[in-house]
Design a protein around this motif. Structure first.
Motif, PDB file in Angstrom:
ATOM      1  N   ILE A   7       5.870  -4.761  -8.953  1.00  0.00           N
ATOM      2  CA  ILE A   7       6.083  -5.897  -9.854  1.00  0.00           C
ATOM      3  C   ILE A   7       6.679  -5.352 -11.141  1.00  0.00           C
ATOM      4  O   ILE A   7       6.748  -4.132 -11.343  1.00  0.00           O
ATOM      5  N   ASP A   8       7.098  -6.243 -12.010  1.00  0.00           N
ATOM      6  CA  ASP A   8       7.614  -5.817 -13.304  1.00  0.00           C
ATOM      7  C   ASP A   8       6.557  -4.995 -14.031  1.00  0.00           C
ATOM      8  O   ASP A   8       5.377  -5.359 -14.048  1.00  0.00           O
ATOM      9  N   ILE A  33      11.923  -5.549  -4.249  1.00  0.00           N
ATOM     10  CA  ILE A  33      11.547  -4.149  -4.486  1.00  0.00           C
ATOM     11  C   ILE A  33      11.127  -3.470  -3.181  1.00  0.00           C
ATOM     12  O   ILE A  33      11.564  -2.355  -2.875  1.00  0.00           O
ATOM     13  N   LEU A  34      10.305  -4.148  -2.395  1.00  0.00           N
ATOM     14  CA  LEU A  34       9.822  -3.557  -1.147  1.00  0.00           C
ATOM     15  C   LEU A  34      10.945  -3.381  -0.129  1.00  0.00           C
ATOM     16  O   LEU A  34      10.894  -2.468   0.711  1.00  0.00           O
ATOM     17  N   MET A  35      11.963  -4.234  -0.184  1.00  0.00           N
ATOM     18  CA  MET A  35      13.078  -4.144   0.752  1.00  0.00           C
ATOM     19  C   MET A  35      14.186  -3.244   0.219  1.00  0.00           C
ATOM     20  O   MET A  35      15.237  -3.110   0.849  1.00  0.00           O
ATOM     21  N   SER A  36      13.968  -2.636  -0.944  1.00  0.00           N
ATOM     22  CA  SER A  36      14.966  -1.787  -1.599  1.00  0.00           C
ATOM     23  C   SER A  36      16.252  -2.568  -1.879  1.00  0.00           C
ATOM     24  O   SER A  36      17.350  -2.014  -1.841  1.00  0.00           O
ATOM     25  N   ASN A  37      16.100  -3.840  -2.160  1.00  0.00           N
ATOM     26  CA  ASN A  37      17.232  -4.675  -2.547  1.00  0.00           C
ATOM     27  C   ASN A  37      17.174  -4.833  -4.066  1.00  0.00           C
ATOM     28  O   ASN A  37      16.753  -5.858  -4.588  1.00  0.00           O
ATOM     29  N   VAL A  38      17.566  -3.767  -4.761  1.00  0.00           N
ATOM     30  CA  VAL A  38      17.437  -3.733  -6.218  1.00  0.00           C
ATOM     31  C   VAL A  38      18.762  -3.357  -6.858  1.00  0.00           C
ATOM     32  O   VAL A  38      19.634  -2.751  -6.225  1.00  0.00           O
ATOM     33  N   MET A  70      12.694  -0.704 -10.006  1.00  0.00           N
ATOM     34  CA  MET A  70      11.321  -0.462  -9.579  1.00  0.00           C
ATOM     35  C   MET A  70      11.221   0.249  -8.231  1.00  0.00           C
ATOM     36  O   MET A  70      10.132   0.453  -7.721  1.00  0.00           O
ATOM     37  N   ASN A  71      12.346   0.614  -7.669  1.00  0.00           N
ATOM     38  CA  ASN A  71      12.356   1.416  -6.433  1.00  0.00           C
ATOM     39  C   ASN A  71      13.495   2.428  -6.516  1.00  0.00           C
ATOM     40  O   ASN A  71      14.459   2.381  -5.740  1.00  0.00           O
ATOM     41  N   PRO A  72      13.395   3.367  -7.476  1.00  0.00           N
ATOM     42  CA  PRO A  72      14.507   4.301  -7.715  1.00  0.00           C
ATOM     43  C   PRO A  72      14.814   5.210  -6.525  1.00  0.00           C
ATOM     44  O   PRO A  72      15.943   5.690  -6.390  1.00  0.00           O
ATOM     45  N   LYS A  73      13.826   5.457  -5.662  1.00  0.00           N
ATOM     46  CA  LYS A  73      14.080   6.299  -4.484  1.00  0.00           C
ATOM     47  C   LYS A  73      14.729   5.516  -3.345  1.00  0.00           C
ATOM     48  O   LYS A  73      15.046   6.094  -2.311  1.00  0.00           O
ATOM     49  N   GLN A  74      14.903   4.218  -3.550  1.00  0.00           N
ATOM     50  CA  GLN A  74      15.541   3.333  -2.574  1.00  0.00           C
ATOM     51  C   GLN A  74      14.881   3.436  -1.196  1.00  0.00           C
ATOM     52  O   GLN A  74      15.543   3.515  -0.161  1.00  0.00           O
ATOM     53  N   ILE A  75      13.555   3.418  -1.207  1.00  0.00           N
ATOM     54  CA  ILE A  75      12.800   3.455   0.044  1.00  0.00           C
ATOM     55  C   ILE A  75      12.621   2.028   0.554  1.00  0.00           C
ATOM     56  O   ILE A  75      12.210   1.143  -0.199  1.00  0.00           O
ATOM     57  N   LYS A  76      12.916   1.812   1.827  1.00  0.00           N
ATOM     58  CA  LYS A  76      12.754   0.483   2.417  1.00  0.00           C
ATOM     59  C   LYS A  76      11.353   0.384   3.009  1.00  0.00           C
ATOM     60  O   LYS A  76      11.099   0.823   4.132  1.00  0.00           O
ATOM     61  N   GLY A  78       0.818  -1.214   0.000  1.00  0.00           N
ATOM     62  CA  GLY A  78       0.000   0.000   0.000  1.00  0.00           C
ATOM     63  C   GLY A  78       0.846   1.256   0.000  1.00  0.00           C
ATOM     64  O   GLY A  78       0.554   2.218  -0.740  1.00  0.00           O
ATOM     65  N   HIS A  79       1.891   1.268   0.811  1.00  0.00           N
ATOM     66  CA  HIS A  79       2.779   2.434   0.852  1.00  0.00           C
ATOM     67  C   HIS A  79       3.528   2.600  -0.472  1.00  0.00           C
ATOM     68  O   HIS A  79       3.751   3.734  -0.940  1.00  0.00           O
ATOM     69  N   TYR A  80       3.923   1.475  -1.055  1.00  0.00           N
ATOM     70  CA  TYR A  80       4.608   1.542  -2.351  1.00  0.00           C
ATOM     71  C   TYR A  80       3.687   2.149  -3.404  1.00  0.00           C
ATOM     72  O   TYR A  80       4.106   3.000  -4.202  1.00  0.00           O
ATOM     73  N   ARG A  81       2.426   1.725  -3.424  1.00  0.00           N
ATOM     74  CA  ARG A  81       1.474   2.261  -4.398  1.00  0.00           C
ATOM     75  C   ARG A  81       1.261   3.761  -4.197  1.00  0.00           C
ATOM     76  O   ARG A  81       1.131   4.526  -5.173  1.00  0.00           O
ATOM     77  N   THR A  82       1.215   4.175  -2.932  1.00  0.00           N
ATOM     78  CA  THR A  82       1.057   5.606  -2.654  1.00  0.00           C
ATOM     79  C   THR A  82       2.249   6.391  -3.193  1.00  0.00           C
ATOM     80  O   THR A  82       2.085   7.496  -3.744  1.00  0.00           O
ATOM     81  N   GLU A  83       3.430   5.824  -3.063  1.00  0.00           N
ATOM     82  CA  GLU A  83       4.651   6.518  -3.477  1.00  0.00           C
ATOM     83  C   GLU A  83       4.847   6.509  -4.992  1.00  0.00           C
ATOM     84  O   GLU A  83       5.226   7.531  -5.595  1.00  0.00           O
ATOM     85  N   TYR A  84       4.577   5.360  -5.638  1.00  0.00           N
ATOM     86  CA  TYR A  84       4.911   5.210  -7.056  1.00  0.00           C
ATOM     87  C   TYR A  84       3.690   5.070  -7.973  1.00  0.00           C
ATOM     88  O   TYR A  84       3.842   5.044  -9.196  1.00  0.00           O
TER      89      TYR A  84
END
Length: 226
Positions: A86-87, A112-117, A126-132, A75-81
């Motif tokens: 997912i791909d 992606i959710l763990m900012s391990n990209v 898929m997480n360019p802001k590197q948010i964990k 949910g937080h990821y969707r709010t941010e991006y």
């Protein structure tokens, strides 16, 4: 003068009393030991199911907490991006993306959710802001937690998220954005579950574990929606 004869010893005084110390030290008989063993066995047989039940409830609680954490993170990821973790090519279309495992093979949602990209590819990051968005423990003996083949290098190597029995979870996402996902309960082998299950769940994310029997769509599946 003749000395008086000593008093004759009475018959009763010649009797010897049972040694008190010897009685106190007398051990259990074989029958008494067997009775004690049987009683202990009965108590253990009554206690083991209760202990197993408590342990299973604790495991279920841990898994449900993890699933809730993933839902919140998505949910937080969707709010941010304004998209799902997912791909990019997987989202959209008339139907939702098929539910996928958290084994890192089909989708790297947990990475992606763990900012391990892998930050070297800007177009595929898929997480360019590197948010964990999600922080999960490492699995011990490949059970409950993150299995990271890279050894924690955080270089984008696909990780696995496994439950208490070493199997990945399964995630269903509302990738066609109609605010619902198909209900996995409809495929449950237990008729008491599948017969009462609605066709769709009114939520955008559904997660489940295969449970202790390690088999999908059985009664002991641990799910996020009930």
């Amino acid at each position: 003068m003749m000395s008086e004869d000593p008093q004759p010893t009475s018959f009763h005084s010649m009797k010897t009393s049972p040694p008190i110390i010897a009685l106190a030290r007398r051990g259990f008989t074989l029958i008494e030991l067997l009775v004690v063993i049987v009683i202990i066995a009965i108590l253990v047989s009554l206690a083991v199911p209760a202990i197993n039940s408590v342990m299973l409830k604790a495991q279920v609680l841990k898994i449900k907490t993890t699933m809730k954490d993933i839902q919140v993170a998505i949910g937080h990821y969707r709010t941010e991006y304004n998209r799902y973790p997912i791909d990019a090519s997987s989202a959209g279309g008339e139907s939702d993306l098929d539910p996928f495992l958290t084994d890192g093979n089909s989708e790297q949602t947990i990475n992606i959710l763990m900012s391990n990209v892998d930050t070297s590819g800007a177009s595929t990051n898929m997480n360019p802001k590197q948010i964990k968005f999600l922080d999960l423990p490492l699995a011990k003996n490949n059970q409950f937690g993150i299995v990271d083949p890279s050894g924690g290098s955080n270089d984008g190597t696909p990780v696995q998220l496994v439950d208490n029995w070493g199997l990945p979870y399964k995630i269903a996402l509302d990738t066609n954005y109609d605010n619902r996902v198909q209900n996995p309960d409809k495929s449950n082998a237990d008729q008491t579950i599948s017969s009462q299950a609605p066709e769709f769940l009114g939520q955008t994310t559904a997660i489940y574990s295969f449970g202790p029997d390690r088999t999908e769509f059985t009664k002991d599946d641990i799910v996020s929606w009930r």
